[in-house]
Design a protein around this motif. Structure first.
Motif, PDB file in Angstrom:
ATOM      1  N   GLY A   1     -62.475  53.133   2.156  1.00  0.00           N
ATOM      2  CA  GLY A   1     -61.919  52.707   3.434  1.00  0.00           C
ATOM      3  C   GLY A   1     -60.613  51.964   3.228  1.00  0.00           C
ATOM      4  N   HIS A   2     -59.621  52.305   4.046  1.00  0.00           N
ATOM      5  CA  HIS A   2     -58.299  51.703   3.876  1.00  0.00           C
ATOM      6  C   HIS A   2     -58.290  50.223   4.242  1.00  0.00           C
ATOM      7  CE1 HIS A   2     -56.912  55.650   3.017  1.00  0.00           C
ATOM      8  NE2 HIS A   2     -57.106  56.114   4.244  1.00  0.00           N
ATOM      9  N   ARG A   3     -59.045  49.826   5.273  1.00  0.00           N
ATOM     10  CA  ARG A   3     -59.043  48.414   5.648  1.00  0.00           C
ATOM     11  C   ARG A   3     -59.663  47.565   4.552  1.00  0.00           C
ATOM     12  NH1 ARG A   3     -62.267  46.268  10.873  1.00  0.00           N
ATOM     13  NH2 ARG A   3     -64.002  47.015   9.616  1.00  0.00           N
ATOM     14  N   ARG A   4     -60.823  47.961   4.066  1.00  0.00           N
ATOM     15  CA  ARG A   4     -61.490  47.184   3.026  1.00  0.00           C
ATOM     16  C   ARG A   4     -60.620  47.082   1.775  1.00  0.00           C
ATOM     17  NH1 ARG A   4     -67.206  49.389   1.209  1.00  0.00           N
ATOM     18  NH2 ARG A   4     -67.618  48.889   3.387  1.00  0.00           N
ATOM     19  N   THR A   5     -60.055  48.209   1.360  1.00  0.00           N
ATOM     20  CA  THR A   5     -59.228  48.212   0.154  1.00  0.00           C
ATOM     21  C   THR A   5     -57.964  47.389   0.358  1.00  0.00           C
ATOM     22  OG1 THR A   5     -60.058  50.447  -0.284  1.00  0.00           O
ATOM     23  CG2 THR A   5     -58.172  49.715  -1.564  1.00  0.00           C
ATOM     24  N   PHE A   6     -57.385  47.468   1.544  1.00  0.00           N
ATOM     25  CA  PHE A   6     -56.189  46.696   1.853  1.00  0.00           C
ATOM     26  C   PHE A   6     -56.463  45.199   1.771  1.00  0.00           C
ATOM     27  CE2 PHE A   6     -53.407  44.644   5.056  1.00  0.00           C
ATOM     28  CZ  PHE A   6     -52.165  45.002   4.555  1.00  0.00           C
ATOM     29  N   VAL A   7     -57.564  44.758   2.338  1.00  0.00           N
ATOM     30  CA  VAL A   7     -57.905  43.329   2.319  1.00  0.00           C
ATOM     31  C   VAL A   7     -58.162  42.859   0.894  1.00  0.00           C
ATOM     32  CG1 VAL A   7     -59.608  41.627   3.057  1.00  0.00           C
ATOM     33  CG2 VAL A   7     -58.752  43.303   4.691  1.00  0.00           C
TER      34      VAL A   7
END
Length: 500
Positions: free
Chosen positions: A89-95
């Motif tokens: 997931g992009h959000r999880r990885t981004f955070v």
């Protein structure tokens, strides 16, 4: 002209129901804050090099690693970072990347010796590699077609402004000596920004991930990182080390290691696995041309910024802050025309890419001519003006180049697509600085004068003009591929209307 949209075949990503309609303004602000930090830290250490020598007693090799180590880790981890976003997931990885970037920035800021700072910079580069691919991936996966062009324009503005701000704000913060922290504030400022951005990311970023779970290809990730490292480390350290045998051995090993990595990726894909490097992306002509063009663009632009900074400080005697201010008009022109480029593309199509590259060729050619005929400090006003012209061309070209490159990348592969594209750009920038920078020092001579620096900057700028001409040719390929995509989408829409 009809704006290009993401590939309609890309339907295997599933946004979370709670984040299906993200707020574009806050979403973009959070994403671009991370992109700005990563680019800012790529450039800001150039102005702090004398401070590292004075406070930490760093030698030439350590300085190369402080600057080049970040670039190596950043570039070599980008593809894996993109794949992590697709898998988890992009959000999880981004955070996770944001938090890691803040923590590693803290480690840089509290380092007490060169070894600690080098190690922290390597970790900071890897953290940036996890964080940055999610920026383009999230824009590609969540922004509708009518809003994606503006988002890409702001992406270009943030990256270009960060490269100039690294010189200007970095010099300003060093001169101000905030709280007596000296060079440490250049890294510590990321800690509160990263923490706030991580909290806002949890609030505003949509959850987009592939519906199909897969495993990370660790062998492929290691092969990609090793291949890039075998190129970047010798190029970054070879000149100051005197090009010993190990640098040539590493460069020679690049071909077999890279070939073995590609072979492994193909075999893994044939067995139904999930290679870290999705080679099928390169079947799209616009994407392949975009990757090569992005590398060539950053090779000439990063090297021009580097060599002209050496000229302004070493040849013309400007301080770090003064040299940074000399690039301020370039940054303003870049940002303004990057925002204008979307409207121009809507009206005139992707011919704007070629127009932008031709304007850049004009600006850089003028820089070379000015330095050739007036190799002293009297050339400074003309260098500022001609570089601003080059900034206009880059602003017209770069943001729309990114959007056109990613237009055929499916949403479910947006992370790896963005990771490869950004890796190519960072690799091009690091390689350009190393190779063209080495040529600059060779041309300047062992005891350089203002005229020697000007002569070196003249001929290295000529090399950059040649690279810009290559970019001009490649933008033709991208424009034609994108136009074919637009026509195909119009035909599909017409067929759907007729069937209805």
């Amino acid at each position: 002209m009809t704006e290009l949209s993401a590939d309609p075949r890309a339907t295997s990503a599933r946004p979370s129901p709670t984040t299906a309609a993200p707020r574009p303004g806050p979403l973009l602000a959070v994403l671009l804050s991370a992109w700005f930090m990563a680019q800012f830290d790529f450039f800001v250490v150039n102005v702090a090099a004398p401070s590292f020598e004075r406070d930490l007693h760093t030698g030439p090799a350590a300085l190369e690693l402080i600057v080049g180590g970040y670039a190596f880790a950043y570039a070599s981890g980008m593809i894996t970072g993109g794949r992590l976003g697709d898998l988890f997931g992009h959000r999880r990885t981004f955070v996770v990347g944001l938090i890691a970037f803040a923590v590693t920035s803290l480690l840089c800021g509290i380092a007490v010796n060169p070894a600690q700072l080098v190690g922290a910079r390597l970790l900071q580069g890897f953290a940036g590699a996890v964080m940055v691919p999610q920026v383009l991936a999230t824009i590609t996966a969540t922004f509708p077609a009518h809003a994606r062009g503006r988002a890409m324009a702001w992406y270009g503005v943030a990256g270009g402004t960060a490269s100039v701000a690294g010189q200007v704000l970095g010099g300003l913060m060093l001169d101000a000596d905030i709280l007596g922290l000296g060079w440490r504030v250049l890294f510590l400022v990321n800690v509160p920004i990263g923490a706030v951005a991580a909290l806002l990311a949890l609030r505003f970023l949509p959850s987009v991930r592939s519906a199909r779970r897969a495993r990370l290809d660790l062998a492929g990730a290691g092969g990609v990182a090793l291949t890039l490292g075998l190129v970047l480390v010798p190029l970054a350290m070879g000149r100051t080390a005197g090009w010993p045998a190990w640098t040539w051995i590493c460069l020679g090993a690049t071909v077999p290691v890279g070939a073995a990595t590609v072979l492994w990726q193909r075999r893994l894909a044939a067995r139904g696995g999930d290679p870290v490097l999705d080679l099928t992306l390169f079947r799209e002509g616009s994407y392949l041309a975009g990757v090569v063009t992005g590398a060539a663009f950053m090779a000439y632009w990063a090297s021009v910024m580097f060599t002209l900074t050496l000229l302004l400080q070493g040849g013309f005697g400007l301080g770090p802050f003064e040299a940074g201010l000399a690039f301020a008009p370039t940054g303003v022109c870049y940002a303004g025309f990057a925002l204008l480029s979307r409207a121009l593309v809507q009206r005139f199509g992707l011919r704007v890419l070629q127009l932008g590259s031709l304007v850049t060729v004009t600006g850089l050619t003028a820089v070379a001519l000015v330095l050739y005929f007036q190799p002293d400090r009297g050339a400074l006003p003309w260098v500022v003006v001609t570089m601003a012209v080059a900034g206009v061309g880059n602003g017209l070209m770069f943001p729309q180049l990114i959007g056109a490159s990613l237009v055929r990348v499916p949403v479910r592969r947006a992370g790896i697509g963005a990771g490869v594209l950004t890796t190519a750009q960072q690799f091009g920038g690091a390689a350009g600085v190393a190779v063209i920078g080495a040529a600059f020092f060779a041309l300047a001579g062992s005891t350089p004068s203002a005229a020697g620096y000007a002569r070196a900057a003249t001929w290295t700028t000529v090399v950059s003009v040649a690279l810009t001409c290559v970019v001009t040719v490649l933008t033709t390929v991208i424009r034609r591929a994108a136009d074919r995509t637009a026509r195909a989408e119009l035909d599909r829409a017409a067929k759907t209307a007729a069937d209805g």
